[in-house]
Scaffold this active site. Structure first.
Site, PDB file in Angstrom:
ATOM      1  N   ASP A 243       0.869  -1.151   0.000  1.00  0.00           N
ATOM      2  CA  ASP A 243       0.000   0.000   0.000  1.00  0.00           C
ATOM      3  C   ASP A 243       0.921   1.220   0.000  1.00  0.00           C
ATOM      4  O   ASP A 243       2.110   1.091   0.276  1.00  0.00           O
ATOM      5  CB  ASP A 243      -0.838  -0.072   1.272  1.00  0.00           C
ATOM      6  CG  ASP A 243      -1.660   1.160   1.484  1.00  0.00           C
ATOM      7  OD1 ASP A 243      -2.204   1.643   0.485  1.00  0.00           O
ATOM      8  OD2 ASP A 243      -1.759   1.626   2.621  1.00  0.00           O
TER       9      ASP A 243
ATOM     10  N   PHE B  77     -14.006  20.764  -4.162  1.00  0.00           N
ATOM     11  CA  PHE B  77     -13.130  19.848  -4.879  1.00  0.00           C
ATOM     12  C   PHE B  77     -13.874  18.547  -5.153  1.00  0.00           C
ATOM     13  O   PHE B  77     -14.615  18.054  -4.324  1.00  0.00           O
ATOM     14  CB  PHE B  77     -11.924  19.552  -3.998  1.00  0.00           C
ATOM     15  CG  PHE B  77     -10.838  18.835  -4.709  1.00  0.00           C
ATOM     16  CD1 PHE B  77      -9.861  19.552  -5.394  1.00  0.00           C
ATOM     17  CD2 PHE B  77     -10.784  17.452  -4.725  1.00  0.00           C
ATOM     18  CE1 PHE B  77      -8.851  18.901  -6.053  1.00  0.00           C
ATOM     19  CE2 PHE B  77      -9.782  16.799  -5.401  1.00  0.00           C
ATOM     20  CZ  PHE B  77      -8.819  17.520  -6.062  1.00  0.00           C
TER      21      PHE B  77
ATOM     22  N   LYS C 230      -7.720  26.727  -6.855  1.00  0.00           N
ATOM     23  CA  LYS C 230      -6.543  25.859  -6.863  1.00  0.00           C
ATOM     24  C   LYS C 230      -6.939  24.547  -7.527  1.00  0.00           C
ATOM     25  O   LYS C 230      -8.104  24.131  -7.456  1.00  0.00           O
ATOM     26  CB  LYS C 230      -6.034  25.599  -5.451  1.00  0.00           C
ATOM     27  CG  LYS C 230      -7.020  24.840  -4.579  1.00  0.00           C
ATOM     28  CD  LYS C 230      -6.468  24.574  -3.198  1.00  0.00           C
ATOM     29  CE  LYS C 230      -7.462  23.726  -2.414  1.00  0.00           C
ATOM     30  NZ  LYS C 230      -7.180  23.618  -1.007  1.00  0.00           N
TER      31      LYS C 230
ATOM     32  N   ASP D 267      -6.726  -2.259   3.352  1.00  0.00           N
ATOM     33  CA  ASP D 267      -5.727  -3.242   2.931  1.00  0.00           C
ATOM     34  C   ASP D 267      -6.039  -4.635   3.437  1.00  0.00           C
ATOM     35  O   ASP D 267      -5.321  -5.580   3.117  1.00  0.00           O
ATOM     36  CB  ASP D 267      -4.344  -2.827   3.443  1.00  0.00           C
ATOM     37  CG  ASP D 267      -3.973  -1.440   2.985  1.00  0.00           C
ATOM     38  OD1 ASP D 267      -4.222  -1.153   1.809  1.00  0.00           O
ATOM     39  OD2 ASP D 267      -3.458  -0.658   3.790  1.00  0.00           O
TER      40      ASP D 267
END
Lengths: 1185, 336
Positions: A438, A606, A629, A883
């Site tokens: 990972d 975003f 941005k 994971d």
């Protein structure tokens, strides 16, 4: 304990947040859910769940008998433990064999007494079951801990009271406070915010660190007081429990109206409430119905390759055993049949074949032979040693203790020692071929730091990133010490003592810090730049508990880094309200700190598709500013045509930052005229107000309209700091021949950058990129023509693979030059479209592979495919709950303990605190354990074959009657007292090469990857060695004392003394063989090896001194017959030396002419240390003169 | 969760340092260097060859006379088995041989049987140690079947196939017509006399059955003095074996003629076994057997030869230093 504290704080809900309607900030994600197709299915199959909220007495609620929230993850219960664990045990073939043998040994078939078989079997099974019990008990304890956590549950009469998690029922109303975990899957009703939003951290579920926004239905938003639930009643109809984390379909019946429910209202168990003081929710799914539980896989029980191969050896030996027994019973049958000849006359009359049992019946020789076959199976049972399994278990547990105790794998900061969760896989650590890692939190610290920026074409930030350092090192630039020292001295000049560094901020430049920027040429640009940092975000300031400063709670670490940087650079955001952001900023003209308030008009947040964020603010001068941005590619398109002259320079900087492994964002702004703004605002509000599927597109289009003609300010560079020692570790692992795959959810650019940072990718490598991110495909996708997309994708991927293969062949197969970068979409496409073949060919030939943009599920899938595709050992390493699948799927799962939740550690086989410890875990412990176990297994078979075959040879001289050559007790003690401890010492302590050299010569690890120490030739070699040894022992002992006098007083060697004679030779031979095979003699090895031999003589003396009824054939044999006989001693010496000579010769020739890696290193070590010693001696002599 | 609180109370999980737990105990790490191997081989040779010579000379000093008589002490008929089984026939047989070399006393007399499986499982187990030692355990004859009890259920002492098949050939030796005393005392192991065969156990119901196996026992002598039985009951390891018959306590000169009067009672004809009479002296190494001596010399010699070969290889074809760069598994050229 801790919870109490939190909830106390929660009760004093900060009034500051009360008034905020953050939903306004989120133009995209907080849209109202509309009825979709699935909603029509409510009540049908698959959508039958009915929850009566806040109605504990409701009969209908009790009826469907949804389980309480009692979670049990244990494998066994108190009731089924014994039968189930026994069943598990007897799934091992060897155990069944031993059980059958133990049963049969109670019959007269047995050549020796039954207890000598049964006892070890009970020991083995008992030990393994005990281990299972302990492991299960640990799980149980965790369950108890989780089940007894408390949460506030609504009670009609008494309000919200604390209740244990396990007592939660479906339909209960709960109140969860900030930083608490959700006890079950909840339906969000309301939050401390007026508009019913809340922030949720889902790291435990998907590993994403950014906060997610959940949004309650408008109708329930108002229920945000403890006392507003008195009359609350509602019914939820929703889908049945399923494992899909990303969908939820339901309907809320409240106040006689239907309201559609979606994932936006669902709070999942194991996620955490953040940035929100409290929420109210209704329990929808409990226990194993929760999505998280549905997602959790049964922890697979992993077995090491060595163990699986051991099974095969056992099969081989079993075949040998059957063969040997068959040979025995064949001859036995013939001989038995001949005992009575055709005339009915007895041949071997002394056996009384006329009056016999079925076992020796000449009239039914076939039956006798068959029964003898069973006897033979038992007699030669030493070929399949049960004690091997016991010894291996013991050894592995001890190995684990050493791994846990390794001080070099202890991390001070997190107080984390290495922990082996299972003892099954120690030796597998030495076989790892591919590491799947990972990224976030595993390779990196998962903390973003602002390190550089480029403003108006000037690059600021003097610090060196790790990648830059690595690059410089590789280029061989005598890394200008001056620069390093200067930057170090810089730090102190700036008055920032090195220890006082701010988290998230690692920026040093005297031109900018401490307000010096006002003197720079483009001070106004710099000011705007900082303004963007300070304003263009969704973080919330919070006064530090100790009142020291201001902390920020941000959606992502990147954002936090920006706000912190703005603060450090003199633009401190200290307050945020619904409509305003207040800054304490440095005015670049007056050089004074002043407080300024900015009116926040719109936030265009975003999103991964937009890849940019903008805010529209009105400053005190009544200017309208759009601050923006975004990623360089997106922003570049949006810059005004007559843009700044430094655009090229900035882009050059961005490129350089990216190469330095940094995450970059481009900052830009634009002033808006009032007219432009108001006309756009109308359009935007219209778009927001629309209901329907087009809403998203409309909003996006509207946003797009205003985010144009931007003026470039500069770029930022944020570093996700690599953990200490990662590049070096990866480099050495690569040197060891281990392939490393990084699987990350990151963008390709970031992934590549990190690849460079951790020296996974190098400048001189060819990169093969496989992606589906081409414009044509995106275009096709937009059209929604699935077939065309698939076709185009296939073509494009085929092409890319072909190109990669071409590159591969042109580079002449030097795979260390190739790196493969592939995105998740292409990968899943490849996997689903059976393009695997060519892809694997390519992937396997690359030294490093980076899979970006992959989901947790893909992580597990990739792991499985790598495992299957290469057929070799895979190791997965990760730290987050996302994971877990990967860790469970891989042959070995390594969890990084520490920062993120414990899920990964729980699911892992080994837990370490830092990635760099992996190097020691694999190269030292892995190598050792692999070596130890394989040596141990080989030796074990050797010693048992050496012993077992003496029995067989003896049989050949005892008309295969099944008479063991030794006393029962000698036989049962062979694997217990006389040979066991040296083997265990070998398995626990042996070191071929010191840890320092293991790390220095990673090539040594190839012994494991190529499985040199446990290859069939080697195993068969040891088996052969055992057979040779048995032949030598048997024929030397019998020939040295055939029938002539054995002692000086004319007495001859009898059966009893011969057994002792032969046995002594075997004990000596196998123990001396051990002494020859091990590489590492401490006092312990001496003690156990020579001790074992001494114990044999002591045993002979002691056992032989017992009365003959107990000691039977051992009575006084050593004292009377063997001890005084010179032949006994001379013969032992001769037989032992002759047994060992072949091995010594083989080893000599091998180390001299065909050395294995460890031979070379041992020799090299010896020679260099000799050199040093002789040099020292020379020095001494020189000095003397 | 609970691990998060109370950091002050938390005990550090740092492993304690000790040379043992860190696997850094002082150790000797022997590796097989050529010099070491050559040294070992040479030493082996130097030690083994003298031992071999010594053992060989000891064995050479033993004088041994072996006389096979089973084939000659029987009428050359097809009815060998019938002859031997018939209690009425006269089985006396006279053999003579010459002493090749002087035999110093004590001279041991052995009988040697061949193809006789005293190590057969059924045979070995067919005895009752309890019965032999404990008078009260007379009837514990379970392992002895079918020679445990007489037809009418009385226990046989000593029971079992081993005792039942007791060897019963007898030898009378004479030198120049003067009888040679064969001392049959102390031919069994002392432990047998004192701890395995009871002094208050007398043979009972022995060889009373319909089928007579081997020799009979004097029922008036306790088992602890029946040394022939004890010798016989120490079963042999291999199918060819000698057992001590007795000792001659006088020297036998070279070329002296020895006459043996054999009572050829024991049936080895059923299973084609040979019978031999052996008279032999013994030295410190026991009886006559060159194996130990020869093998010592062979192993020693081989060691020296190998040592020399290795030395030559070492001198003429020295191997390079152990160099980790040889380890390179990755055959690609180095990158820098």
């Amino acid at each position: 304990m801790n919870l109490d504290k939190v909830s106390d704080r929660g009760d004093m809900a900060s009034p500051r947040k009360k008034g905020i309607r953050f939903s306004r900030l989120y133009s995209f994600s907080c849209f109202r859910s509309s009825f979709r197709d699935e909603h029509s299915q409510i009540g049908l199959k698959g959508y039958s769940r009915v929850v009566y909220c806040n109605d504990p007495g409701n009969q209908e609620q009790i009826l469907p008998s949804y389980p309480k929230n009692y979670v049990s993850t244990t494998k066994y219960t108190a009731l089924n433990f014994i039968p189930k664990s026994l069943f598990e045990q007897f799934r091992r073939v060897a155990n069944i064999y031993f059980l059958v043998v133990a049963c049969v040994s109670y019959s007269p078939l047995a050549p020796y007494s039954a207890y000598s078989v049964l006892l070890p079997l009970l020991l083995v099974i008992g030990a393994t079951i005990g281990k299972e019990a302990v492991e299960d008990w640990r799980r149980k304890k965790q369950d108890i801990e989780a089940n007894n956590r408390r949460v506030k549950v609504y009670d009609k009469d008494r309000g919200f009271l604390k209740e244990r998690w396990k007592n939660l029922r479906v339909g209960d109303l709960v109140k969860v406070h900030k930083d608490e975990h959700f006890p079950a899957d909840l339906l969000l009703l309301s939050s401390s915010y007026e508009d019913g939003i809340c922030y949720v951290e889902t790291t435990n579920l998907d590993g994403e660190t950014n906060l997610k926004v959940k949004h309650a239905l408008d109708v329930t938003c108002t229920l945000n007081e403890d006392n507003s639930f008195e009359h609350f009643k509602a019914v939820i109809k929703c889908e049945d429990p399923n494992e899909d984390l990303y969908s939820f379909v339901g309907t809320l019946y409240y106040n006689d109206k239907q309201h559609p429910l979606s994932l936006q209202q669902l709070l999942l168990r194991d996620s955490k409430l953040r940035n929100t003081d409290y929420v109210y929710g209704v329990v929808v799914f409990t226990d194993h119905d929760t999505k998280v539980m549905k997602n959790s896989m049964e922890p697979p029980s992993k077995r090491s390759k060595i163990e699986r191969k051991m099974d095969k050896i056992v099969y081989v030996l079993f075949t040998l055993l059957v063969f040997v027994s068959l040979v025995g019973s064949f001859f036995f049958g013939i001989m038995t049949e001949n005992d009575i000849d055709d005339d009915g006359e007895m041949r071997r009359w002394y056996l009384r074949p006329d009056q016999t049992t079925a076992f020796f019946d000449p009239n039914n020789a076939l039956m006798a032979a068959f029964l003898h076959f069973l006897t033979g199976l038992m007699l030669y049972g030493y070929l399949i040693p049960i004690s091997l399994y016991v010894s291996i278990e013991i050894v592995k547990v001890l190995q684990v203790i050493f791994i846990n105790q390794d001080i070099n794998m202890y991390h001070e900061e997190t107080d984390g020692p290495a922990t082996a969760k299972t003892s099954n896989l120690n030796e597998e650590l030495g076989l790892v071929d591919t590491i799947l890692s990972d990224k976030t939190g595993t390779l990196t610290c998962n903390s973003m730091e602002f390190v550089k920026c480029s403003i108006a074409g000037t690059a600021y930030g003097r610090g060196l990133t790790e990648v830059e350092r690595a690059l410089a090192k590789r280029r061989g630039d005598a890394l200008d010490d001056s620069e390093v020292t200067s930057s170090a001295s810089l730090q102190s000049d700036d008055g920032m003592a090195p220890g006082e560094s701010v988290k998230g901020f690692n920026f040093y430049d005297e031109r900018v810090l401490n307000g010096q920027w006002v003197n720079e040429p483009h001070a106004d640009m710099i000011q705007k730049f900082f303004l963007v940092l300070a304003l263009c975000h969704t973080a919330i300031p919070e006064v530090d508990e100790e009142g020291k400063g201001i902390l920020y709670e941000a959606e992502s670490p990147d954002e936090a880094a920006f706000v912190i940087s703005a603060r450090e650079l003199g633009f401190e955001m200290y307050e945020r309200t619904q409509s305003h952001i207040s800054l304490r900023e440095l005015d670049h003209e007056s050089h004074q700190k002043i407080d300024r308030q900015y009116e926040l008009l719109h936030v265009l947040e975003f999103s991964s598709s937009r890849r940019r964020m903008s805010v529209i603010v009105r400053n005190v001068e009544d200017q309208l500013l759009l601050l923006s941005k975004g990623s360089d590619s997106v922003m570049l398109e949006r810059l005004s045509k007559n843009s700044q002259d430094f655009e090229d320079v900035t882009m050059e900087h961005v490129k350089r930052y990216a190469e330095a492994g940094l995450r970059t964002l481009v900052l830009a702004y634009r002033e808006l005229s009032k007219e432009e703004f108001s006309s756009w605002e109308n359009e935007f509000m219209d778009a927001k107000a629309t209901v329907g599927p087009d809403r998203d597109a409309l909003i996006e289009a509207a946003a797009d309209k205003i985010e144009r003609d931007l003026i470039l300010l500069g770029a930022t560079a944020v570093e996700d700091k690599l953990q200490k020692g990662v590049p070096e570790c990866i480099e050495r692992l690569e040197k060891a021949g281990i392939k490393i795959w990084v699987i990350t959810g990151d963008k390709m650019e970031t992934a590549i950058n990190i690849g460079f940072a951790c020296s996974l990718l190098r400048e001189d490598m060819e990169q093969i990129v496989i992606t589906l991110d081409s414009p044509e495909i995106i275009e096709l996708e937009r059209k929604g023509d699935k077939e065309a997309v698939a076709k185009a994708s296939r073509k494009s991927i085929m092409n890319q693979i072909r190109q990669g293969t071409l590159l591969l062949s042109s580079s002449g197969g030097h795979f260390s030059f190739l790196a493969l970068i592939i995105d998740g979409k292409s990968l899943s496409f490849i996997l689903s479209e059976d393009l695997e073949g060519p892809f694997w060919q390519l992937a396997v030939s690359c030294s490093s592979v980076i899979c970006c943009r992959s989901t947790p599920k893909q992580k597990a899938l990739i792991t499985r495919l790598v495992k299957k595709g290469t057929g070799r050992t895979t190791l997965a390493i990760g730290d987050g709950a996302n994971d877990v699948g990967m860790l469970q799927e891989a042959d070995i799962g390594v969890g990084i303990s520490g920062v993120e939740g414990m899920q990964a550690v729980m699911a892992s086989d080994f837990a370490i605190a830092q990635f760099r410890f992996l190097e020691r875990l694999l190269l030292v412990h892995g190598h050792w354990c692999y070596r130890r176990i394989s040596m141990m297994v080989c030796y074990f078979f050797y010693k048992n074959i050496a012993f077992g075959f003496t029995l067989f040879w003896f049989e050949a001289y005892a008309s295969f009657s099944g008479q063991p050559a030794y006393n029962d007790w000698y036989m049962s003690c062979y694997n217990v007292f006389f040979t066991s401890l040296p083997v265990i010492a070998l398995g626990v302590f042996d070191q071929d090469v010191s840890p320092r050299l293991c790390l220095k010569n990673p090539e040594l690890y190839q012994e494991g990857i190529q499985n040199m120490l446990f290859s069939w030739p080697r195993i068969l070699g040891w088996i052969l060695n055992g057979i040779i040894c048995s032949v030598v022992v048997f024929f030397f002992t019998t020939s040295s004392a055939v029938h002539q006098a054995f002692t000086g007083d004319g007495r001859v060697l009898d059966f009893e003394a011969h057994g002792v004679y032969m046995y002594t030779c075997v004990v000596w031979a196998v123990n001396c063989q051990m002494a020859l095979s091990i590489n590492y003699f401490t006092w312990m090895q001496h003690l156990v090896i020579w001790g074992s031999i001494v114990v044999w003589y002591a045993f002979l003396l002691i056992y032989g001194a017992f009365p003959p009824l107990f000691s039977t054939t051992a009575y006084q044999v050593f004292v009377e017959a063997c001890g005084p006989s010179p032949i006994f001693w001379l013969g032992t010496l001769l037989a032992v030396v002759s047994c060992l000579l072949p091995y010594v010769l083989y080893r000599t020739v091998q180390t001299e002419f065909f050395p294995m890696p460890h031979d070379i290193i041992q020799k090299w070590q010896r020679e260099t240390s000799d050199d040093r010693r002789s040099k020292l001696r020379e020095k001494d002599t020189l000095l003397c003169k | 969760m609970s691990s998060e609180d109370g950091p002050s109370k938390k005990v550090s999980r740092k492993p304690r340092y000790s040379r043992f737990t860190q696997q850094e105990l002082p150790a000797c790490k022997p590796i097989l260097t050529p010099a070491l191997v050559i040294g070992i081989l040479m030493c082996l040779g130097i030690i083994f060859i003298p031992i071999g010579l010594l053992a060989l000379s000891a064995s050479e000093n033993v004088v041994e006379v072996v006389d096979r008589y089973d084939d000659v002490c029987i009428p050359s008929t097809d009815q060998k088995v019938g002859f031997i089984k018939d209690p009425a026939t006269n089985k006396t047989c006279i053999r003579t041989f010459t002493i090749p070399k002087k035999m110093r006393k004590p001279v041991y007399v052995y009988y040697q049987l061949d193809n006789f499986y005293q190590n057969h499982r059924r045979y070995v187990k067919s005895r009752s140690d309890r019965q032999l030692w404990n008078p009260k355990a007379e009837s514990s004859t379970t392992p002895c079947d079918p020679e445990g009890q007489t037809g009418d259920g009385k226990p046989i002492v000593p029971c079992g196939l081993i005792a039942w098949s007791l060897f019963n050939d007898t030898y009378m030796l004479s030198k120049n017509d003067a009888a040679l005393q064969i001392n049959k005392k102390d031919i069994a192991w002392r432990s047998d006399r004192t701890h395995k065969f009871g002094s208050n156990i007398y043979p009972k119901n022995f060889q009373n059955g319909t089928l007579i196996g081997g020799g009979k026992l004097d029922e008036s002598i306790p088992l602890s003095q029946q040394e022939d039985l004890m010798v016989w009951m120490r079963t042999s390891a291999l199918p060819t074996f000698r057992k001590l018959y007795g000792r001659i306590e006088t020297d036998l000169e070279a070329n002296e003629k020895i006459t043996v009067t054999i009572q050829n009672n024991y049936n080895t004809y059923s299973f084609n076994g040979k019978k031999k009479l052996v008279i032999s002296t013994a030295t410190w190494i026991g009886g006559k057997n060159d194996f130990i001596g020869k093998m010592y010399m062979a192993v020693g010699g081989t060691s020296i030869v190998l040592g020399v070969i290795f030395s030559l290889l070492y001198v003429f074809k020295p191997r390079p230093l152990g160099d980790p760069s040889y380890l390179s598994w990755n055959k690609s050229p180095t990158l820098d």
